[in-house]
Design a protein around this motif. Structure first.
Motif, PDB file in Angstrom:
ATOM      1  N   GLU A  46       0.859  -1.181   0.000  1.00  0.00           N
ATOM      2  CA  GLU A  46       0.000   0.000   0.000  1.00  0.00           C
ATOM      3  C   GLU A  46       0.894   1.229   0.000  1.00  0.00           C
ATOM      4  OE1 GLU A  46      -3.238   2.382   2.844  1.00  0.00           O
ATOM      5  OE2 GLU A  46      -2.106   0.669   3.631  1.00  0.00           O
ATOM      6  N   LEU A  47       0.721   2.090  -0.988  1.00  0.00           N
ATOM      7  CA  LEU A  47       1.464   3.335  -1.022  1.00  0.00           C
ATOM      8  C   LEU A  47       0.716   4.408  -0.236  1.00  0.00           C
ATOM      9  CD1 LEU A  47       2.592   3.616  -4.767  1.00  0.00           C
ATOM     10  CD2 LEU A  47       3.793   2.547  -2.845  1.00  0.00           C
ATOM     11  N   ILE A  48       1.446   5.138   0.578  1.00  0.00           N
ATOM     12  CA  ILE A  48       0.881   6.275   1.311  1.00  0.00           C
ATOM     13  C   ILE A  48       1.624   7.514   0.845  1.00  0.00           C
ATOM     14  CG2 ILE A  48       0.454   7.304   3.568  1.00  0.00           C
ATOM     15  CD1 ILE A  48       0.465   4.439   4.696  1.00  0.00           C
ATOM     16  N   ILE A  49       0.884   8.434   0.220  1.00  0.00           N
ATOM     17  CA  ILE A  49       1.486   9.588  -0.442  1.00  0.00           C
ATOM     18  C   ILE A  49       0.704  10.841  -0.051  1.00  0.00           C
ATOM     19  CG2 ILE A  49       2.213  10.547  -2.651  1.00  0.00           C
ATOM     20  CD1 ILE A  49       1.834   7.771  -3.889  1.00  0.00           C
ATOM     21  N   HIS A  50       1.427  11.912   0.266  1.00  0.00           N
ATOM     22  CA  HIS A  50       0.769  13.174   0.593  1.00  0.00           C
ATOM     23  C   HIS A  50       0.507  13.929  -0.704  1.00  0.00           C
ATOM     24  CE1 HIS A  50      -0.543  15.446   4.026  1.00  0.00           C
ATOM     25  NE2 HIS A  50      -0.063  16.567   3.514  1.00  0.00           N
ATOM     26  N   ASN A  51      -0.764  14.085  -1.029  1.00  0.00           N
ATOM     27  CA  ASN A  51      -1.214  14.612  -2.324  1.00  0.00           C
ATOM     28  C   ASN A  51      -0.869  13.602  -3.412  1.00  0.00           C
ATOM     29  OD1 ASN A  51      -2.347  16.243  -4.249  1.00  0.00           O
ATOM     30  ND2 ASN A  51      -0.654  17.720  -4.319  1.00  0.00           N
ATOM     31  N   ALA A  52      -1.480  12.438  -3.299  1.00  0.00           N
ATOM     32  CA  ALA A  52      -1.130  11.287  -4.134  1.00  0.00           C
ATOM     33  C   ALA A  52      -1.299  11.556  -5.621  1.00  0.00           C
ATOM     34  CB  ALA A  52      -1.976  10.077  -3.722  1.00  0.00           C
ATOM     35  N   ALA A  53      -2.285  12.338  -6.018  1.00  0.00           N
ATOM     36  CA  ALA A  53      -2.534  12.568  -7.438  1.00  0.00           C
ATOM     37  C   ALA A  53      -1.316  13.185  -8.118  1.00  0.00           C
ATOM     38  CB  ALA A  53      -3.748  13.478  -7.615  1.00  0.00           C
ATOM     39  N   PHE A  54      -0.614  14.050  -7.410  1.00  0.00           N
ATOM     40  CA  PHE A  54       0.566  14.708  -7.984  1.00  0.00           C
ATOM     41  C   PHE A  54       1.657  13.678  -8.269  1.00  0.00           C
ATOM     42  CE2 PHE A  54       4.697  16.750  -7.587  1.00  0.00           C
ATOM     43  CZ  PHE A  54       4.567  17.867  -8.398  1.00  0.00           C
ATOM     44  N   ASP A  55       2.063  12.923  -7.266  1.00  0.00           N
ATOM     45  CA  ASP A  55       3.166  11.976  -7.434  1.00  0.00           C
ATOM     46  C   ASP A  55       2.790  10.841  -8.382  1.00  0.00           C
ATOM     47  OD1 ASP A  55       5.231  12.757  -5.037  1.00  0.00           O
ATOM     48  OD2 ASP A  55       3.159  13.086  -4.439  1.00  0.00           O
ATOM     49  N   MET A  56       1.565  10.338  -8.259  1.00  0.00           N
ATOM     50  CA  MET A  56       1.134   9.251  -9.142  1.00  0.00           C
ATOM     51  C   MET A  56       1.102   9.720 -10.593  1.00  0.00           C
ATOM     52  SD  MET A  56       0.658   6.428  -7.441  1.00  0.00           S
ATOM     53  CE  MET A  56      -0.460   5.445  -8.448  1.00  0.00           C
ATOM     54  N   GLY A  57       0.684  10.962 -10.821  1.00  0.00           N
ATOM     55  CA  GLY A  57       0.663  11.492 -12.174  1.00  0.00           C
ATOM     56  C   GLY A  57       2.057  11.494 -12.801  1.00  0.00           C
ATOM     57  N   PHE A  58       3.052  11.914 -12.030  1.00  0.00           N
ATOM     58  CA  PHE A  58       4.420  11.948 -12.540  1.00  0.00           C
ATOM     59  C   PHE A  58       4.979  10.544 -12.747  1.00  0.00           C
ATOM     60  CE2 PHE A  58       4.490  16.432 -11.548  1.00  0.00           C
ATOM     61  CZ  PHE A  58       5.380  16.939 -12.492  1.00  0.00           C
ATOM     62  N   LEU A  59       4.749   9.644 -11.779  1.00  0.00           N
ATOM     63  CA  LEU A  59       5.295   8.296 -11.913  1.00  0.00           C
ATOM     64  C   LEU A  59       4.630   7.541 -13.059  1.00  0.00           C
ATOM     65  CD1 LEU A  59       5.653   7.417  -8.139  1.00  0.00           C
ATOM     66  CD2 LEU A  59       7.504   7.836  -9.776  1.00  0.00           C
ATOM     67  N   ASN A  60       3.333   7.718 -13.232  1.00  0.00           N
ATOM     68  CA  ASN A  60       2.652   7.068 -14.355  1.00  0.00           C
ATOM     69  C   ASN A  60       3.155   7.600 -15.696  1.00  0.00           C
ATOM     70  OD1 ASN A  60       1.102   5.302 -12.842  1.00  0.00           O
ATOM     71  ND2 ASN A  60      -0.603   6.738 -12.618  1.00  0.00           N
ATOM     72  N   ALA A  61       3.483   8.897 -15.742  1.00  0.00           N
ATOM     73  CA  ALA A  61       4.033   9.466 -16.971  1.00  0.00           C
ATOM     74  C   ALA A  61       5.406   8.871 -17.267  1.00  0.00           C
ATOM     75  CB  ALA A  61       4.119  10.984 -16.856  1.00  0.00           C
ATOM     76  N   GLU A  62       6.218   8.678 -16.211  1.00  0.00           N
ATOM     77  CA  GLU A  62       7.536   8.067 -16.404  1.00  0.00           C
ATOM     78  C   GLU A  62       7.393   6.621 -16.877  1.00  0.00           C
ATOM     79  OE1 GLU A  62      10.324   9.542 -16.348  1.00  0.00           O
ATOM     80  OE2 GLU A  62      10.128  11.336 -15.117  1.00  0.00           O
ATOM     81  N   LEU A  63       6.466   5.896 -16.282  1.00  0.00           N
ATOM     82  CA  LEU A  63       6.250   4.494 -16.679  1.00  0.00           C
ATOM     83  C   LEU A  63       5.711   4.393 -18.100  1.00  0.00           C
ATOM     84  CD1 LEU A  63       4.762   3.190 -13.316  1.00  0.00           C
ATOM     85  CD2 LEU A  63       6.988   2.571 -14.292  1.00  0.00           C
ATOM     86  N   LYS A  64       4.854   5.326 -18.455  1.00  0.00           N
ATOM     87  CA  LYS A  64       4.283   5.315 -19.808  1.00  0.00           C
ATOM     88  C   LYS A  64       5.379   5.494 -20.857  1.00  0.00           C
ATOM     89  CE  LYS A  64       0.628   7.451 -22.599  1.00  0.00           C
ATOM     90  NZ  LYS A  64      -0.446   8.485 -22.611  1.00  0.00           N
ATOM     91  N   ARG A  65       6.369   6.334 -20.558  1.00  0.00           N
ATOM     92  CA  ARG A  65       7.478   6.526 -21.497  1.00  0.00           C
ATOM     93  C   ARG A  65       8.234   5.221 -21.749  1.00  0.00           C
ATOM     94  NH1 ARG A  65       8.004  11.246 -18.266  1.00  0.00           N
ATOM     95  NH2 ARG A  65       7.470  13.110 -19.461  1.00  0.00           N
ATOM     96  N   LEU A  66       8.199   4.319 -20.759  1.00  0.00           N
ATOM     97  CA  LEU A  66       8.912   3.045 -20.874  1.00  0.00           C
ATOM     98  C   LEU A  66       8.005   1.925 -21.370  1.00  0.00           C
ATOM     99  CD1 LEU A  66      10.902   3.179 -17.505  1.00  0.00           C
ATOM    100  CD2 LEU A  66      11.622   3.973 -19.771  1.00  0.00           C
TER     101      LEU A  66
END
Length: 244
Positions: free
Chosen positions: A85-105
């Motif tokens: 389980e990931l616990i993130i403060h303002n999760a939408a921000f970090d998830m948006g960036f990580l998903n963009a990085e994963l999408k590039r790969l």
């Protein structure tokens, strides 16, 4: 379930505009205890930092130039967070960036790798409605020492968030003991000791107020009577007892 506190620092605010991750950190907790396991990466974003971003996190283009690219750490990162389980403060921000990085790969979204994503900012807003709920504000409110937080740093912020989360969901003030943390033999000995005590002979002392304390108490009761419009029930109860 394993819980992992995650934070990123980025070149700017918008992954859609091409901003990239420059720092990624994860801190593991299992059974509400930090395990000491973590991941921490400084990353070459393959583009220039925004000036405002550098002011916030302090990671210059020169510092990041020789750091690995996200593609080089992706496998290690995904293996570490898998099933947690990931616990993130303002999760939408970090998830948006990580998903963009994963999408590039050509990788699937992060939600397909982890068990769940919890937004601690949303939790804080529900717990403290109408109040500031930034990480700094929560540290002040919950008495978590953040004096070393000169810049926003992903690893330090993960460690602070872990402490904030513990205090926000149970904290150091709870009288509840998790079964996993309790020593069974210690609990049994405590119960046996309490059972053996005979409290029938114990006389509790009654400390009478001095005249000044009694006067202050009476004034406080009169103020309560006044503010409640004469609805203070203890006055009626006391009067009825004196008549019976």
């Amino acid at each position: 379930m394993r819980q992992i506190f995650l934070d990123t620092e980025t070149t700017g605010l918008s992954p859609d505009a091409g901003d990239r991750v420059v720092e990624l950190a994860c801190v593991e907790m299992d059974g509400r205890r930090l395990t000491g396991q973590h991941r921490h990466y400084y990353l070459n974003p393959e583009r220039k930092n925004g000036e405002e971003a550098v002011r916030i996190h302090g990671l210059t283009d020169a510092f990041l130039a020789d750091k690995p690219k996200f593609a080089e750490v992706a496998d290690d990162f995904l293996a570490f967070v898998a099933g947690a389980e990931l616990i993130i403060h303002n999760a939408a921000f970090d998830m948006g960036f990580l998903n963009a990085e994963l999408k590039r790969l050509g990788r699937p979204p992060l939600s397909q790798t982890v068990a769940a994503v919890t937004d601690s900012l949303q939790m804080a807003r529900e717990t403290y409605p109408g109040k500031a709920n930034s990480l700094d504000a929560l540290c002040r409110r919950l008495e978590v020492d953040n004096s070393s937080r000169t810049f926003h740093g992903a690893l330090l912020d993960c460690e602070l968030l872990a402490e904030v989360y513990i205090r926000m969901t149970r904290g150091q003030h709870s009288l509840v003991i998790d079964e996993a943390q309790a020593d069974a033999s210690t609990v049994q000995k405590t119960v046996q000791t309490l059972d053996a005590l005979d409290l029938r002979s114990v006389v509790l002392p009654v400390i009478e107020p001095d005249p000044i304390e009694a006067q202050a108490h009476e004034m406080a009761l009169k103020e309560l009577d006044k503010s409640s419009g004469g609805l203070a029930l203890w006055r009626n109860l006391s009067h009825n007892r004196s008549l019976s």
